[in-house]
Scaffold this motif. Structure first.
Motif, PDB file in Angstrom:
ATOM      1  N   LEU A  88     -24.386  34.206  37.440  1.00  0.00           N
ATOM      2  CA  LEU A  88     -22.969  34.209  37.803  1.00  0.00           C
ATOM      3  C   LEU A  88     -22.715  33.761  39.237  1.00  0.00           C
ATOM      4  N   ARG A  89     -23.685  33.105  39.844  1.00  0.00           N
ATOM      5  CA  ARG A  89     -23.427  32.584  41.178  1.00  0.00           C
ATOM      6  C   ARG A  89     -22.442  31.416  41.070  1.00  0.00           C
ATOM      7  N   PRO A  90     -21.699  31.114  42.147  1.00  0.00           N
ATOM      8  CA  PRO A  90     -20.616  30.114  42.062  1.00  0.00           C
ATOM      9  C   PRO A  90     -21.122  28.679  42.049  1.00  0.00           C
ATOM     10  N   THR A  91     -21.693  28.264  40.936  1.00  0.00           N
ATOM     11  CA  THR A  91     -22.144  26.889  40.722  1.00  0.00           C
ATOM     12  C   THR A  91     -21.485  26.372  39.451  1.00  0.00           C
ATOM     13  N   PRO A  92     -21.631  25.084  39.165  1.00  0.00           N
ATOM     14  CA  PRO A  92     -21.029  24.559  37.926  1.00  0.00           C
ATOM     15  C   PRO A  92     -21.503  25.276  36.668  1.00  0.00           C
ATOM     16  N   ASP A 138     -24.471  14.363  50.807  1.00  0.00           N
ATOM     17  CA  ASP A 138     -23.874  15.155  51.879  1.00  0.00           C
ATOM     18  C   ASP A 138     -22.414  15.478  51.602  1.00  0.00           C
ATOM     19  N   ASP A 139     -21.768  14.682  50.756  1.00  0.00           N
ATOM     20  CA  ASP A 139     -20.363  14.901  50.453  1.00  0.00           C
ATOM     21  C   ASP A 139     -20.150  15.748  49.204  1.00  0.00           C
ATOM     22  N   GLU A 140     -21.220  16.249  48.642  1.00  0.00           N
ATOM     23  CA  GLU A 140     -21.093  17.166  47.517  1.00  0.00           C
ATOM     24  C   GLU A 140     -20.469  18.471  47.993  1.00  0.00           C
ATOM     25  N   VAL A 141     -19.514  18.976  47.222  1.00  0.00           N
ATOM     26  CA  VAL A 141     -18.881  20.251  47.564  1.00  0.00           C
ATOM     27  C   VAL A 141     -19.679  21.380  46.922  1.00  0.00           C
ATOM     28  N   VAL A 142     -20.065  22.353  47.739  1.00  0.00           N
ATOM     29  CA  VAL A 142     -20.769  23.527  47.246  1.00  0.00           C
ATOM     30  C   VAL A 142     -19.945  24.762  47.607  1.00  0.00           C
ATOM     31  N   ILE A 143     -20.097  25.796  46.822  1.00  0.00           N
ATOM     32  CA  ILE A 143     -19.369  27.038  47.073  1.00  0.00           C
ATOM     33  C   ILE A 143     -20.343  28.070  47.633  1.00  0.00           C
ATOM     34  N   GLU A 144     -20.099  28.470  48.855  1.00  0.00           N
ATOM     35  CA  GLU A 144     -20.935  29.474  49.511  1.00  0.00           C
ATOM     36  C   GLU A 144     -20.381  30.868  49.215  1.00  0.00           C
ATOM     37  N   GLY A 151     -18.360  50.251  46.707  1.00  0.00           N
ATOM     38  CA  GLY A 151     -17.638  51.091  47.654  1.00  0.00           C
ATOM     39  C   GLY A 151     -18.283  51.218  49.015  1.00  0.00           C
ATOM     40  N   ASP A 152     -19.045  50.192  49.443  1.00  0.00           N
ATOM     41  CA  ASP A 152     -19.705  50.273  50.745  1.00  0.00           C
ATOM     42  C   ASP A 152     -18.873  49.667  51.869  1.00  0.00           C
ATOM     43  N   GLY A 153     -17.637  49.268  51.551  1.00  0.00           N
ATOM     44  CA  GLY A 153     -16.761  48.722  52.584  1.00  0.00           C
ATOM     45  C   GLY A 153     -16.977  47.255  52.881  1.00  0.00           C
ATOM     46  N   SER A 154     -17.909  46.612  52.184  1.00  0.00           N
ATOM     47  CA  SER A 154     -18.156  45.194  52.413  1.00  0.00           C
ATOM     48  C   SER A 154     -17.081  44.354  51.730  1.00  0.00           C
ATOM     49  N   VAL A 155     -16.949  43.108  52.179  1.00  0.00           N
ATOM     50  CA  VAL A 155     -16.002  42.161  51.596  1.00  0.00           C
ATOM     51  C   VAL A 155     -16.750  40.857  51.349  1.00  0.00           C
ATOM     52  N   GLU A 156     -16.554  40.296  50.154  1.00  0.00           N
ATOM     53  CA  GLU A 156     -17.203  39.044  49.783  1.00  0.00           C
ATOM     54  C   GLU A 156     -16.168  37.934  49.658  1.00  0.00           C
ATOM     55  N   ALA A 157     -16.637  36.710  49.809  1.00  0.00           N
ATOM     56  CA  ALA A 157     -15.743  35.560  49.710  1.00  0.00           C
ATOM     57  C   ALA A 157     -16.496  34.370  49.144  1.00  0.00           C
ATOM     58  N   HIS A 158     -15.764  33.512  48.453  1.00  0.00           N
ATOM     59  CA  HIS A 158     -16.268  32.210  48.027  1.00  0.00           C
ATOM     60  C   HIS A 158     -15.595  31.160  48.905  1.00  0.00           C
ATOM     61  N   VAL A 159     -16.400  30.320  49.540  1.00  0.00           N
ATOM     62  CA  VAL A 159     -15.879  29.303  50.451  1.00  0.00           C
ATOM     63  C   VAL A 159     -16.455  27.954  50.048  1.00  0.00           C
TER      64      VAL A 159
END
Length: 446
Positions: free
Chosen positions: A112-116, A223-229, A417-425
């Motif tokens: 489920l990592r953010p890849t195609p 180098d111009d490929e878009v990846v989601i971190e 519930g550890d107070g962390s925040v995640e993001a997809h960029v």
């Protein structure tokens, strides 16, 4: 991992043996907020550990939930005389896809990592003939370990992220056999009536008109490929960001500080000239903003979102303290208040929206790049983690795969519930290392 589709069927509302079957010719006109939403689907993926209800129970619960949320089982309709778009409540149903991963077990960190590849777990919104009529499609994928992944594609014209999450929560409630709460509110007409006399107090064309910000200048190389971190910020990192930002005027919220930080990091990774103009596009939920009567209830099933657009130059963004950027965001978001929402309603009632084809600035989420701009969807308060089909709360939610450089999703807080925040960029591959250095460094990012 091979995903095999076992069946695909239409699920229609189930009104029960004693329920009255409503008319299937009712037409619900779209509101101004529906009309300026993306004319596309929103995707999401929900993962659950066992025990999991059987597919028959999920299907039955879906049918019962659709009896309370008929919009999703309807079809988009265009009045041939006026051209006005609406939802036809014809109970045609949603697409329900059953799939299996065979002998594979679910390793969420990989699968489920953010890849195609993650697109295998949500149903395709493209039919063989290029036309999809369903406003909602769901796919249930089962693994040998007993885990399930529920993916969805839901049309944005029907509802925004809050509305979508409320339906998914209701689907879980119906599957568990409990009362649906909050009670859905379907009245799209009376909530957004123009005032008499109308008061257009703001210039809406420059905010809501179609602006092609997307800059498809990629050369097509690796180098111009878009990846989601996928990035995770600890509670301590967030606290330090807020502390540093608040030294000026604060205090600032987690959303304001993290959005400011990510705007800076994406801009730094792009290596823009100092004089280059950059804008942030941040979705603003009107449910809490529209304070005058009529208030927008929690269970409202449509769209109620506009955008704030703080702007500056790349040089100012990176040279000023984090608190300066957070203040830019706070000021612009504050301007999208009740008066602004009501003014837009009055503006739209004049017919200008339809005549001039005004749509929101991010008209094409599939475009390759946002140029110098950044778009942030903050899901911190969207209750996706409240979805429960009877086997317990999901352990992972992720939005769909959106490979548009400069698009940021701040994800809902996980049940850990550890107070962390995640993001997809979403960034260009060539910029990943610079982005990561900035992203996880207080000194560089603040």
């Amino acid at each position: 991992m091979k995903i095999t589709v076992l069946s695909s069927k239409a699920v229609k509302p189930d009104y029960g043996d004693d329920g009255d079957t409503p008319a299937t010719t009712t037409v619900v006109p779209l509101t101004v907020f529906d009309l300026i939403s993306y004319d596309d689907y929103m995707f999401g993926i929900h993962a659950f550990h066992p025990p999991s209800p059987p597919n028959a129970a999920l299907e039955a619960g879906l049918a019962r939930a659709l009896a309370e949320f008929r919009e999703w089982a309807g079809r988009l309709h265009v009045d041939p005389t006026t051209g006005r778009r609406s939802i036809l409540l014809n109970d045609a149903g949603v697409r329900f896809v059953e799939a299996t991963a065979g002998d594979a077990t679910l390793d969420a960190a990989v699968a489920l990592r953010p890849t195609p590849d993650v697109q295998r777990f949500h149903p395709s919104a493209a039919a063989d003939d290029g036309i999809t009529e369903e406003l909602m499609l769901v796919q249930v994928t089962r693994f040998a370990c007993g885990s399930i992944v529920v993916g969805h594609a839901m049309h944005h014209a029907v509802g925004d992220g809050f509305a979508i999450s409320r339906f998914l929560v209701a689907w879980g409630q119906a599957t568990r056999g409990v009362a649906i709460y909050p009670v859905p509110v379907h009245d799209r007409a009376s909530l957004f009536l123009p005032r008499h006399p109308p008061r257009v107090e703001f210039e809406h064309r420059k905010k809501e008109e179609k602006e092609n910000m997307h800059n498809n200048h990629a050369a097509g190389g690796d180098d111009d490929e878009v990846v989601i971190e996928h990035v995770r910020f600890s509670r301590e990192f967030i606290s330090e960001l807020k502390s540093r930002a608040s030294k000026l005027k604060g205090p600032y919220s987690t959303t304001q500080c993290l959005t400011a930080h990510l705007w800076r990091c994406v801009t730094k990774a792009r290596n823009l000239d100092a004089v280059t103009a950059t804008r942030l596009h941040l979705a603003v939920n009107g449910r809490a903003r529209m304070r005058s009567s009529p208030r927008v209830p929690e269970g409202y099933t449509g769209n109620a979102v506009l955008w704030a657009h703080p702007a500056t130059t790349a040089g100012e963004l990176l040279s000023e303290p984090l608190g300066h950027v957070a203040e830019l965001i706070r000021v612009e978001v504050a301007r999208v208040d009740d008066a602004y929402f009501r003014s837009l309603i009055d503006f739209a009632s004049s017919g200008v929206m339809e005549e001039e084809g005004l749509v929101p600035p991010l008209a094409d989420p599939e475009a390759a790049a946002l140029g110098a701009d950044v778009a942030v969807y903050c899901l911190l308060r969207v209750p996706f983690y409240d979805v429960d089909f009877g086997g317990g709360q999901q352990f992972l939610y992720t939005p769909g795969y959106y490979p548009a450089e400069g698009v940021v999703y701040i994800l809902p807080p996980s049940p850990v519930g550890d107070g962390s925040v995640e993001a997809h960029v979403a960034v260009f591959r060539r910029a990943v290392d610079t982005f990561k250095r900035c992203c996880f460094s207080i000194d560089e990012g603040a």
